[in-house]
Scaffold this motif. Structure first.
Motif, PDB file in Angstrom:
ATOM      1  N   PHE A  49      -3.421  11.418   6.143  1.00  0.00           N
ATOM      2  CA  PHE A  49      -2.804  11.027   4.885  1.00  0.00           C
ATOM      3  C   PHE A  49      -3.689  11.471   3.726  1.00  0.00           C
ATOM      4  O   PHE A  49      -4.858  11.850   3.899  1.00  0.00           O
ATOM      5  CB  PHE A  49      -2.596   9.513   4.841  1.00  0.00           C
ATOM      6  CG  PHE A  49      -3.778   8.707   5.332  1.00  0.00           C
ATOM      7  CD1 PHE A  49      -4.774   8.279   4.462  1.00  0.00           C
ATOM      8  CD2 PHE A  49      -3.899   8.389   6.674  1.00  0.00           C
ATOM      9  CE1 PHE A  49      -5.861   7.556   4.909  1.00  0.00           C
ATOM     10  CE2 PHE A  49      -4.981   7.659   7.147  1.00  0.00           C
ATOM     11  CZ  PHE A  49      -5.969   7.239   6.262  1.00  0.00           C
ATOM     12  N   LEU A  50      -3.115  11.434   2.530  1.00  0.00           N
ATOM     13  CA  LEU A  50      -3.868  11.725   1.320  1.00  0.00           C
ATOM     14  C   LEU A  50      -4.719  10.517   0.939  1.00  0.00           C
ATOM     15  O   LEU A  50      -4.336   9.376   1.218  1.00  0.00           O
ATOM     16  CB  LEU A  50      -2.922  12.029   0.157  1.00  0.00           C
ATOM     17  CG  LEU A  50      -2.062  13.287   0.245  1.00  0.00           C
ATOM     18  CD1 LEU A  50      -1.105  13.330  -0.952  1.00  0.00           C
ATOM     19  CD2 LEU A  50      -2.919  14.540   0.278  1.00  0.00           C
ATOM     20  N   PRO A  51      -5.858  10.724   0.280  1.00  0.00           N
ATOM     21  CA  PRO A  51      -6.603   9.580  -0.257  1.00  0.00           C
ATOM     22  C   PRO A  51      -5.815   8.934  -1.398  1.00  0.00           C
ATOM     23  O   PRO A  51      -4.960   9.573  -2.022  1.00  0.00           O
ATOM     24  CB  PRO A  51      -7.910  10.210  -0.760  1.00  0.00           C
ATOM     25  CG  PRO A  51      -7.589  11.642  -0.968  1.00  0.00           C
ATOM     26  CD  PRO A  51      -6.528  12.007   0.015  1.00  0.00           C
ATOM     27  N   SER A  52      -6.099   7.668  -1.657  1.00  0.00           N
ATOM     28  CA  SER A  52      -5.469   6.956  -2.772  1.00  0.00           C
ATOM     29  C   SER A  52      -6.487   6.785  -3.892  1.00  0.00           C
ATOM     30  O   SER A  52      -7.685   7.047  -3.718  1.00  0.00           O
ATOM     31  CB  SER A  52      -4.976   5.588  -2.317  1.00  0.00           C
ATOM     32  OG  SER A  52      -6.083   4.752  -1.990  1.00  0.00           O
ATOM     33  N   MET A  53      -6.020   6.303  -5.032  1.00  0.00           N
ATOM     34  CA  MET A  53      -6.949   6.014  -6.131  1.00  0.00           C
ATOM     35  C   MET A  53      -7.923   4.917  -5.718  1.00  0.00           C
ATOM     36  O   MET A  53      -9.101   4.950  -6.091  1.00  0.00           O
ATOM     37  CB  MET A  53      -6.168   5.618  -7.391  1.00  0.00           C
ATOM     38  CG  MET A  53      -5.366   6.763  -7.983  1.00  0.00           C
ATOM     39  SD  MET A  53      -4.668   6.391  -9.614  1.00  0.00           S
ATOM     40  CE  MET A  53      -6.132   6.409 -10.633  1.00  0.00           C
ATOM     41  N   ILE A  54      -7.434   3.953  -4.929  1.00  0.00           N
ATOM     42  CA  ILE A  54      -8.313   2.875  -4.462  1.00  0.00           C
ATOM     43  C   ILE A  54      -9.402   3.424  -3.546  1.00  0.00           C
ATOM     44  O   ILE A  54     -10.567   3.031  -3.637  1.00  0.00           O
ATOM     45  CB  ILE A  54      -7.483   1.793  -3.737  1.00  0.00           C
ATOM     46  CG1 ILE A  54      -6.562   1.088  -4.739  1.00  0.00           C
ATOM     47  CG2 ILE A  54      -8.380   0.783  -3.039  1.00  0.00           C
ATOM     48  CD1 ILE A  54      -5.601   0.101  -4.103  1.00  0.00           C
ATOM     49  N   ASP A  55      -9.040   4.355  -2.660  1.00  0.00           N
ATOM     50  CA  ASP A  55     -10.030   4.972  -1.769  1.00  0.00           C
ATOM     51  C   ASP A  55     -11.149   5.636  -2.560  1.00  0.00           C
ATOM     52  O   ASP A  55     -12.329   5.509  -2.218  1.00  0.00           O
ATOM     53  CB  ASP A  55      -9.365   6.020  -0.871  1.00  0.00           C
ATOM     54  CG  ASP A  55      -8.426   5.429   0.159  1.00  0.00           C
ATOM     55  OD1 ASP A  55      -8.670   4.272   0.572  1.00  0.00           O
ATOM     56  OD2 ASP A  55      -7.457   6.109   0.541  1.00  0.00           O
TER      57      ASP A  55
END
Length: 459
Positions: free
Chosen positions: A226-232
């Motif tokens: 999956f793509l990273p998130s802003m939280i990650d």
């Protein structure tokens, strides 16, 4: 004020390689002063490296007939290295719906270009992953480079041209094209069936803001990658700043292949590019249609700034993959460390040494020599794996037994129905004694099998 990232835990893990097991540390992101360090691993493989700089290799790979389809890409092997190829068509699309009247849609400019067939070969090489966090041998990792590129999602046609958001649909990570592309296409290229057994399906929970209904919606999706998130990328336990502003450790090089799929020039080093995040974005009305702006990491104008509005899904944007891996049974290798100040301490990937299987023992079918002739004829039984044969002729049995003092010793690079060996030294001999052995090639080095039994000539 510089953020201090607290080291939560250090876990010692075993590194399982193809040949043996070595002890190596695979740890959480950790900080020493103002510098954060991440361990890295080699795991899986993907098209990454352009070979246009190597003219001799390029000329051999510049032939579409040598490639075969495998897991959705064309592949071939040359000198024990694996390659793929893309054409001009692949620069613009991997979805046949783009093709219109034998022309290919160019989404960056909303016009058409003619379909042509130049070939661009790329080497399939091991992928380097940054270890963000480890718990009970389960590592959260993120690719060190951008591996590929995709549109975030596709919308409807308008006057023979694709618009990506028209205001009456709400596209999230769950329904995005890039999610499907990563899990159905990239995943199968990246990993073997054996590799997949150590990759954990990950449930990602997040809240999306629906721009149509103006309400928040909670979503849970399960992905392999999956793509990273802003939280990650604001997670201090992963080694990142909690601030969404500048953080150079979010920067990522784009591989040659990724830049090619972004329709950009490739071949240079240290080329940083924006990449998508899976967090929901915002909508910005523009002229007669709306464009969805997907959150991204802005690299070109700033260094690692998280953009809530991000980049338009109208453009092909970089893919930086994340996943969870069970290190206790993953077939990975230590790749060294990377640091937030840009320092890299890489341990190069080394292919496992494969045991060489020597060719079998040759059987001599017949040896003939005419009286007072300086020639003898040898017939061998063919060995399938052999690339060639070596034949030795002796005047005396004792010397043949010791493999010493051959009067003739010749090497042949291919099999023949009969070999004729000539020397004045055997002209007066009534009999000769012959031994032979086969060889294979290992990186151009001859690997010989055992010598055959001694065969005496017949008149």
């Amino acid at each position: 004020m510089k953020k201090i990232i607290v080291l939560l835990c250090i876990v010692s893990l075993s590194l399982t390689s193809l040949l043996n097991t070595e002890l190596v540390k695979a740890e959480d992101a950790r900080t020493h002063g103002s510098t954060t360090a991440w361990d890295c691993i080699w795991f899986g493989s993907y098209p990454q490296k352009s070979i246009t700089h190597n003219a001799s290799v390029f000329s051999k790979l510049n032939n579409s007939s040598i490639y075969k389809w495998e897991n959705g890409i064309r592949t071939t092997t040359l000198n024990n290295k694996k390659y793929t190829m893309i054409t001009d068509s692949d620069y613009f699309t991997r979805d046949e719906d783009y093709v219109y009247d034998n022309k290919i849609y160019n989404p960056d400019y909303c016009d058409f270009v003619e379909k042509i067939h130049n070939i661009y070969p790329f080497e399939i090489t091991p992928v380097k992953w940054r270890v963000l966090n480890v718990k009970d041998n389960i590592a959260t990792v993120m690719s060190e480079e951008l591996l590929d590129a995709s549109h975030y999602f596709l919308g409807q046609k308008y006057d023979k041209c694709y618009f990506y958001y028209n205001g009456d649909e709400h596209v999230t990570w769950n329904t995005s094209l890039v999610r499907k592309y990563m899990n159905e296409y990239m995943y199968n290229i990246l990993f073997t069936e054996g590799d997949k057994k150590s990759i954990l399906s990950t449930k990602n929970e997040f809240t999306n803001y629906n721009h149509i209904t103006e309400t928040e919606e909670k979503e849970t999706v399960t992905d392999n990658i999956f793509l990273p998130s802003m939280i990650d990328l604001q997670n201090k336990d992963y080694g990142f700043s909690e601030d969404s502003s500048l953080d150079c450790s979010r920067k990522a090089n784009a591989s040659d292949y990724a830049r090619a799929m972004m329709q950009k020039n490739y071949g240079a080093t240290n080329i940083y590019e924006d990449y998508y995040l899976r967090t929901d974005g915002e909508v910005w009305p523009k002229s007669h249609f709306d464009i969805s702006f997907v959150p991204s990491v802005d690299i070109q104008t700033t260094d690692g700034y998280l953009k809530p509005k991000g980049g338009s899904s109208l453009k092909l944007t970089g893919i930086r993959a994340m996943m969870k891996v069970d290190l206790s049974n993953a077939n990975y290798k230590d790749a060294g460390k990377v640091f937030s100040d840009g320092t890299v301490e890489e341990i190069p990937y080394e292919d496992p040494v494969k045991p060489v299987t020597k060719p079998g023992k040759v059987k001599i079918k017949k040896v003939t020599k005419a009286k007072k002739s300086s020639k003898c004829t040898v017939k061998l039984k063919k060995i399938k794996s052999a690339k060639g044969y070596q034949i030795a002729v002796y005047k005396k049995y004792k010397k043949a037994k010791k493999n010493k003092g051959a009067v003739i010793k010749k090497t042949y690079s291919k099999y023949k129905s009969k070999y004729v060996l000539k020397s004045k030294k055997i002209k007066k001999s009534k009999k000769v004694y012959v031994r032979a052995r086969a060889y294979i090639l290992d990186n151009k080095k001859k690997i010989y099998g055992k010598w055959s039994n001694i065969k005496k000539s017949k008149a």
